[in-house]
Write a protein that holds these residues in place. Structure first.
Motif, PDB file in Angstrom:
ATOM      1  N   ALA A  44       0.829  -1.210   0.000  1.00 41.84           N
ATOM      2  CA  ALA A  44       0.000   0.000   0.000  1.00 41.84           C
ATOM      3  C   ALA A  44       0.863   1.259   0.000  1.00 41.84           C
ATOM      4  O   ALA A  44       0.609   2.189  -0.774  1.00 41.84           O
ATOM      5  CB  ALA A  44      -0.937  -0.006   1.206  1.00 41.84           C
ATOM      6  N   ILE A  45       1.889   1.288   0.832  1.00 38.02           N
ATOM      7  CA  ILE A  45       2.756   2.470   0.894  1.00 38.02           C
ATOM      8  C   ILE A  45       3.489   2.671  -0.426  1.00 38.02           C
ATOM      9  O   ILE A  45       3.602   3.801  -0.917  1.00 38.02           O
ATOM     10  CB  ILE A  45       3.724   2.365   2.089  1.00 38.02           C
ATOM     11  N   ALA A  46       3.960   1.594  -1.032  1.00 41.94           N
ATOM     12  CA  ALA A  46       4.636   1.698  -2.330  1.00 41.94           C
ATOM     13  C   ALA A  46       3.687   2.274  -3.389  1.00 41.94           C
ATOM     14  O   ALA A  46       4.093   3.124  -4.193  1.00 41.94           O
ATOM     15  CB  ALA A  46       5.168   0.332  -2.765  1.00 41.94           C
ATOM     16  N   LEU A  47       2.443   1.840  -3.390  1.00 46.38           N
ATOM     17  CA  LEU A  47       1.463   2.372  -4.346  1.00 46.38           C
ATOM     18  C   LEU A  47       1.188   3.847  -4.094  1.00 46.38           C
ATOM     19  O   LEU A  47       1.102   4.641  -5.037  1.00 46.38           O
ATOM     20  CB  LEU A  47       0.163   1.570  -4.271  1.00 46.38           C
ATOM     21  N   ILE A  48       1.056   4.228  -2.834  1.00 46.85           N
ATOM     22  CA  ILE A  48       0.796   5.636  -2.492  1.00 46.85           C
ATOM     23  C   ILE A  48       1.962   6.509  -2.938  1.00 46.85           C
ATOM     24  O   ILE A  48       1.760   7.627  -3.432  1.00 46.85           O
ATOM     25  CB  ILE A  48       0.542   5.779  -0.973  1.00 46.85           C
ATOM     26  N   ALA A  71      -2.194   4.915   6.792  1.00 50.10           N
ATOM     27  CA  ALA A  71      -2.997   6.119   7.046  1.00 50.10           C
ATOM     28  C   ALA A  71      -2.106   7.351   7.052  1.00 50.10           C
ATOM     29  O   ALA A  71      -2.467   8.393   6.478  1.00 50.10           O
ATOM     30  CB  ALA A  71      -3.743   5.984   8.373  1.00 50.10           C
ATOM     31  N   ASP A  72      -0.934   7.245   7.669  1.00 46.34           N
ATOM     32  CA  ASP A  72       0.005   8.374   7.688  1.00 46.34           C
ATOM     33  C   ASP A  72       0.439   8.749   6.274  1.00 46.34           C
ATOM     34  O   ASP A  72       0.508   9.933   5.924  1.00 46.34           O
ATOM     35  CB  ASP A  72       1.245   8.029   8.524  1.00 46.34           C
ATOM     36  N   ALA A  73       0.746   7.748   5.444  1.00 40.44           N
ATOM     37  CA  ALA A  73       1.169   8.010   4.064  1.00 40.44           C
ATOM     38  C   ALA A  73       0.047   8.661   3.261  1.00 40.44           C
ATOM     39  O   ALA A  73       0.278   9.611   2.500  1.00 40.44           O
ATOM     40  CB  ALA A  73       1.626   6.711   3.391  1.00 40.44           C
ATOM     41  N   LEU A  74      -1.177   8.178   3.439  1.00 41.05           N
ATOM     42  CA  LEU A  74      -2.317   8.787   2.742  1.00 41.05           C
ATOM     43  C   LEU A  74      -2.498  10.237   3.179  1.00 41.05           C
ATOM     44  O   LEU A  74      -2.701  11.130   2.341  1.00 41.05           O
ATOM     45  CB  LEU A  74      -3.596   7.985   3.009  1.00 41.05           C
ATOM     46  N   ALA A  75      -2.420  10.487   4.472  1.00 36.52           N
ATOM     47  CA  ALA A  75      -2.574  11.849   4.990  1.00 36.52           C
ATOM     48  C   ALA A  75      -1.468  12.760   4.461  1.00 36.52           C
ATOM     49  O   ALA A  75      -1.736  13.905   4.058  1.00 36.52           O
ATOM     50  CB  ALA A  75      -2.586  11.826   6.513  1.00 36.52           C
ATOM     51  N   THR A  76      -0.245  12.266   4.427  1.00 31.57           N
ATOM     52  CA  THR A  76       0.883  13.053   3.911  1.00 31.57           C
ATOM     53  C   THR A  76       0.665  13.449   2.457  1.00 31.57           C
ATOM     54  O   THR A  76       1.014  14.555   2.048  1.00 31.57           O
ATOM     55  CB  THR A  76       2.202  12.248   4.049  1.00 31.57           C
ATOM     56  N   HIS A  77       0.059  12.556   1.678  1.00 31.40           N
ATOM     57  CA  HIS A  77      -0.191  12.821   0.262  1.00 31.40           C
ATOM     58  C   HIS A  77      -1.535  13.511   0.013  1.00 31.40           C
ATOM     59  O   HIS A  77      -1.924  13.719  -1.135  1.00 31.40           O
ATOM     60  CB  HIS A  77      -0.094  11.522  -0.541  1.00 31.40           C
ATOM     61  N   GLY A  78      -2.243  13.827   1.076  1.00 31.14           N
ATOM     62  CA  GLY A  78      -3.518  14.544   0.932  1.00 31.14           C
ATOM     63  C   GLY A  78      -4.632  13.721   0.334  1.00 31.14           C
ATOM     64  O   GLY A  78      -5.558  14.272  -0.259  1.00 31.14           O
ATOM     65  N   VAL A  79      -4.563  12.412   0.493  1.00 32.52           N
ATOM     66  CA  VAL A  79      -5.591  11.523  -0.063  1.00 32.52           C
ATOM     67  C   VAL A  79      -6.659  11.284   1.006  1.00 32.52           C
ATOM     68  O   VAL A  79      -6.356  10.754   2.074  1.00 32.52           O
ATOM     69  CB  VAL A  79      -4.987  10.167  -0.492  1.00 32.52           C
ATOM     70  N   PRO A  80      -7.909  11.679   0.744  1.00 30.14           N
ATOM     71  CA  PRO A  80      -8.967  11.400   1.720  1.00 30.14           C
ATOM     72  C   PRO A  80      -9.208   9.898   1.806  1.00 30.14           C
ATOM     73  O   PRO A  80      -9.173   9.205   0.793  1.00 30.14           O
ATOM     74  CB  PRO A  80     -10.182  12.132   1.155  1.00 30.14           C
ATOM     75  N   PHE A  81      -9.427   9.422   3.022  1.00 29.45           N
ATOM     76  CA  PHE A  81      -9.626   7.987   3.189  1.00 29.45           C
ATOM     77  C   PHE A  81     -10.574   7.699   4.336  1.00 29.45           C
ATOM     78  O   PHE A  81     -10.793   8.527   5.218  1.00 29.45           O
ATOM     79  CB  PHE A  81      -8.290   7.268   3.420  1.00 29.45           C
ATOM     80  N   ALA A  82     -11.110   6.485   4.266  1.00 24.72           N
ATOM     81  CA  ALA A  82     -11.955   5.965   5.339  1.00 24.72           C
ATOM     82  C   ALA A  82     -11.358   4.644   5.782  1.00 24.72           C
ATOM     83  O   ALA A  82     -10.733   3.928   4.990  1.00 24.72           O
ATOM     84  CB  ALA A  82     -13.379   5.748   4.846  1.00 24.72           C
ATOM     85  N   PHE A  83     -11.541   4.339   7.047  1.00 25.70           N
ATOM     86  CA  PHE A  83     -11.169   3.025   7.560  1.00 25.70           C
ATOM     87  C   PHE A  83     -12.325   2.066   7.322  1.00 25.70           C
ATOM     88  O   PHE A  83     -13.483   2.473   7.280  1.00 25.70           O
ATOM     89  CB  PHE A  83     -10.903   3.081   9.069  1.00 25.70           C
ATOM     90  N   SER A  84     -12.003   0.786   7.192  1.00 28.85           N
ATOM     91  CA  SER A  84     -13.026  -0.255   7.205  1.00 28.85           C
ATOM     92  C   SER A  84     -12.589  -1.276   8.251  1.00 28.85           C
ATOM     93  O   SER A  84     -11.397  -1.502   8.448  1.00 28.85           O
ATOM     94  CB  SER A  84     -13.193  -0.907   5.834  1.00 28.85           C
TER      95      SER A  84
END
Length: 121
Positions: A44-48, A71-84
């Motif tokens: 996931a981090i590699a894809l982000i 979650a940290d990587a998504l937040a750093t890249h400004g990608v909105p996300f939800a947990f499941s």
């Protein structure tokens, strides 16, 4: 909703392959241009790091590992996300308690609501 997801690139981080395939199919049916799946934290981090995403859905627990690094990587890249999660979701770490949580099992309408929230704000 079709217009909201039309042409969007979505990352789905999920370690249960059948669940991942179901989510990918649901999102494709809703008009996503691309749905990319990741089954591990490192993947996931590699894809982000290498691709751009409009939104993401992140299983809280991948094979016993909490996914806060993702979650940290998504937040750093400004990608909105939800947990499941199949759990209560009460154990979300500080700093992420404001993120939407999709409880498993879920229906199509629940997925639509989560992505509407993520992409309209």
């Amino acid at each position: 909703m079709d217009k909201l997801l039309s042409g969007r690139r979505v990352l789905v981080v999920e370690d249960e392959m059948l669940v991942l395939i179901m989510i990918e199919d649901m999102l494709a049916d809703l008009g996503c241009a691309s749905v990319t799946g990741a089954a591990t934290i490192n993947q996931a981090i590699a894809l982000i790091e290498s691709q751009g995403f409009d939104a993401a859905m992140l299983d809280m627990n991948l094979n016993g590992n909490m996914t806060y690094l993702v979650a940290d990587a998504l937040a750093t890249h400004g990608v909105p996300f939800a947990f499941s999660t199949g759990y209560s979701g009460d154990d979300i770490r500080d700093g992420y308690r404001d993120r939407p949580v999709l409880r498993k099992p879920f229906m199509d309408k629940d997925l639509v609501e989560i992505f509407t929230h993520l992409l309209s704000g």
